[in-house]
Write a protein that holds these residues in place. Structure first.
Motif, mmCIF file in Angstrom:
data_model
loop_
_atom_site.group_PDB
_atom_site.id
_atom_site.type_symbol
_atom_site.label_atom_id
_atom_site.label_comp_id
_atom_site.label_asym_id
_atom_site.label_seq_id
_atom_site.Cartn_x
_atom_site.Cartn_y
_atom_site.Cartn_z
ATOM 1 N N ALA A 74 -38.777 -8.788 29.218
ATOM 2 C CA ALA A 74 -37.463 -8.207 28.945
ATOM 3 C C ALA A 74 -37.450 -6.704 29.168
ATOM 4 O O ALA A 74 -36.385 -6.093 29.173
ATOM 5 N N LEU A 206 -34.070 -13.044 30.722
ATOM 6 C CA LEU A 206 -34.822 -11.846 30.360
ATOM 7 C C LEU A 206 -35.256 -11.076 31.598
ATOM 8 O O LEU A 206 -35.152 -9.857 31.659
ATOM 9 N N HIS A 210 -34.238 -7.318 32.586
ATOM 10 C CA HIS A 210 -35.281 -6.330 32.845
ATOM 11 C C HIS A 210 -34.948 -5.551 34.111
ATOM 12 O O HIS A 210 -35.048 -4.331 34.161
ATOM 13 N N LYS A 227 -31.685 -9.862 23.977
ATOM 14 C CA LYS A 227 -32.690 -8.884 23.547
ATOM 15 C C LYS A 227 -33.032 -9.086 22.076
ATOM 16 O O LYS A 227 -34.206 -9.051 21.683
#
Lengths: 362, 261
Positions: A74, A206, A210, A227
């Motif tokens: 993440a 995720l 990112h 998150k």
């Protein structure tokens, strides 16, 4: 429906296919299961107590996997996971000591407490990059101070003593080998769970956030919720690991869960390789065994004066060598040990080349 | 970028001053200057040896490398100065009475030297070529290199400068210097910078003053009114840090800026 399909899939897979696809985990599982049987013959000659240390590796692996999900997948830095370990350790041992709850339940409750606290502080996940790192660092300091100062509950710097051993319903785990199996069965399940998680919808979300939070949001991913979810999950892992730590050591004090621990955890993740579930084991192994190997080296040469000199200067030499190794790995294997070495064997690519470029993520 | 070794520079500043003045018997002010130069050299070495090879790496790798440097420096500090704490002598050992308040003259030195350091930094960043180049680098590296700024030199200078300032802080501020105090100093410094607004030189002074005052006041208040022990003091700085980051990430005095995608 889903279950039925799963059953069909398992029925259709031939054992050979399954093995080929899961070769790494299977080899690891066999290694871990048989390890206590033959480690005695190795640990004697090389002067390292493997079994004792492997329990710690298992515990750190659990935290490192959680932190890796957060940091590697993440892209959120946390310097607060040592604090979550501390919270888990204190929650579990206080419940066991004061309320006499059986240990297998207190461990679950410790995970719950860690998750609750992570949800309380989750607004800090709005921050990015260094700001998030500093805010989680602030959280680590606050929780350390609170653990130290709430003397009526935690006994402050004195610490808690006589924490009960790990147990299952009806059985108390007394031997080191038992603790080893207890910890590694949990750790292995968590590794498998995390691997599947990464290849699921959540894992893909995720990775997307990112790369670019804005892009992920335009694709309909609720980034802040994801998150928070992954933060809570990694806090749960840390709480679990902290509880296990407390129950195998039977003594804890706030000093163990200081900022240094959070930093060491971060080091494990980056050393092992970010965005690599199995890398977490490598990172934890190196961090746990490196000091012990350094300690053991003079014995290998059997030189009396060398051993003496080494043990006198050990408290200085160990951090020095640790620091140098850390810097060298960062310079020469920026993608971590597992990624660097596996790329070397698979693609014949030098492990000293960074396949990830600057500017992706944090 | 966060430099985790920043606190270690402060430690080295204090310990080097101790060595120069108490062991080598150099006059204290001269010793201080030499100590600052030495920390700047350590900073420059660190940049060339460990940070420069990482110029194309991910930020997180650089941060971990600075952690490595901080561990290494701490071990070195402990190797050369093994005792728990060293007393760094005061610049002038007298006390002054002003408007009925007696103060050690060291306090005045702290104020004066801080002001001078901040003034110099301000002038450096706003009125010299190198300083402006550094500022440009921090805003956008690629653009800065396009207009002919040597990025790698800028990185070297900024590490030396921040090491020198860190060293100065260490030797002015701490009457006692020891190898273990680095990290908390670093956190306090970062909190002050955030409260004042990152990249705002004068904001940092107010930030520092404000953080120090709030910490003392809250700790005193809690102790006197609620009888809570002053051990919570360390947590107050961290709390201020988190609250300011959440509510006013641009600092108390900063303007809110839009985020570019």
């Amino acid at each position: 429906m889903k279950f039925k399909r799963l059953v069909e899939r398992i029925a259709l897979t031939r054992p050979g296919d399954f093995l080929r696809r899961n070769l790494g985990p299977t080899v690891l599982l066999i290694f871990l299961l048989t390890f206590p049987l033959w480690e005695g013959s190795v640990s004697g000659p090389v002067h390292i107590k493997f079994l004792e240390r492997m329990r710690l590796v298992g515990i750190y692996t659990i935290v490192a996997v959680g932190l890796n999900l957060l940091l590697g997948y993440a892209g959120q830095v946390s310097l607060g996971h040592g604090a979550f370990m501390g919270i888990g350790a204190y929650a579990s041992s206080l419940l066991a000591l004061r309320a006499h709850v059986p240990v297998y339940l207190t461990i679950l409750m410790a995970m719950l407490v860690a998750v609750l606290i992570s949800l309380i502080i989750s607004p800090i996940l709005r921050l990015r990059g260094h700001y998030l790192a500093m805010a989680t660092l602030g959280f680590a300091i606050i929780s350390f101070v609170v653990l130290r100062e709430m003397t009526w509950l935690t006994k402050g710097n004195e610490g808690l003593m006589g924490i009960p051993k790990l147990s299952l319903p009806g059985v108390e785990v007394r031997t080191m080998g038992g603790e080893y199996y207890f910890i590694w069965i949990i750790a292995f399940l968590i590794l498998i769970f995390s691997r599947n998680l990464v290849n699921s919808r959540l894992g893909r979300a995720l990775k997307a956030l990112h790369h670019s939070e804005v892009a992920a949001e335009t694709m309909g991913i609720n980034t802040s919720w994801y998150k928070i979810k992954i933060f809570a999950l990694s806090a749960a892992y840390a709480g679990l690991a902290g509880a296990l730590f407390a129950h195998i050591h039977s003594f804890i004090n706030p000093g163990i869960f200081q900022l240094n621990l959070s930093i060491i955890l971060l080091v494990m993740v980056v050393l092992g390789g970010m965005a690599s579930i199995w890398g977490s084991i490598a990172g934890a192994t190196v961090v746990v065994f490196l000091p012990k190997v350094l300690e053991a080296i003079p014995y290998w040469f059997g030189n009396k004066s060398l051993t003496q000199w080494f043990s006198n200067n050990y408290s200085n030499l160990e951090p020095m060598i640790f620091g140098i190794v850390l810097i060298l790995v960062m310079i020469f294997m920026p993608s971590g040990l597992t990624r660097g070495l596996s790329d070397f064997f698979r693609y014949r690519r030098s492990p000293f080349v960074n396949p990830l470029k600057r500017g992706s993520g944090i | 970028m966060i430099n985790f070794a920043q606190g270690e520079f402060a430690v080295f500043g204090g310990l080097l001053t101790y060595t120069f003045s108490c062991v080598l018997h150099i006059p204290i002010l001269l010793a201080a200057v030499i100590a600052i130069i030495c920390t700047a050299i350590i900073g420059a070495l660190m940049e060339r040896l460990f940070i420069y090879p990482l110029r194309n790496a991910q930020i997180i790798n650089v941060i971990i490398a600075t952690i490595g440097v901080s561990i290494l420096l701490k071990a070195l500090a402990r190797l050369f100065w093994p005792e728990e704490a060293y007393k760094v002598p005061e610049f002038t050992s007298s006390s002054l009475t002003f408007l009925g308040v007696t103060q050690r003259s060291q306090t005045l030195w702290v104020f004066g030297l801080t002001l001078i350091a901040v003034m110099l930094t301000y002038i450096f960043f706003n009125h010299t070529r190198v300083g402006k180049g550094m500022k440009a680098c921090s805003i956008n590296r690629e653009a800065a290199s396009l207009v002919g700024i040597n990025i790698s030199n800028m990185s070297l200078y900024s590490f030396s400068l921040s090491a020198a300032l860190g060293g100065a802080a260490g030797l002015i501020n701490a009457p006692y210097a020891s190898y273990g105090s680095g990290l908390f100093l670093g956190v306090k410094g970062f909190t002050s910078a955030v409260v004042g607004g990152l990249g705002n030189t004068f904001g940092a002074i107010f930030g520092g003053l404000l953080v120090g005052l709030i910490e003392e006041l809250i700790a005193g208040f809690l102790q006197v009114v609620f009888g809570i022990s002053s051990g919570y003091r360390d947590a107050i700085t961290a709390l201020i840090l988190i609250v300011v980051l959440l509510l006013r990430p641009q600092g108390i005095f900063g303007r809110r800026e839009g985020v570019k995608v």
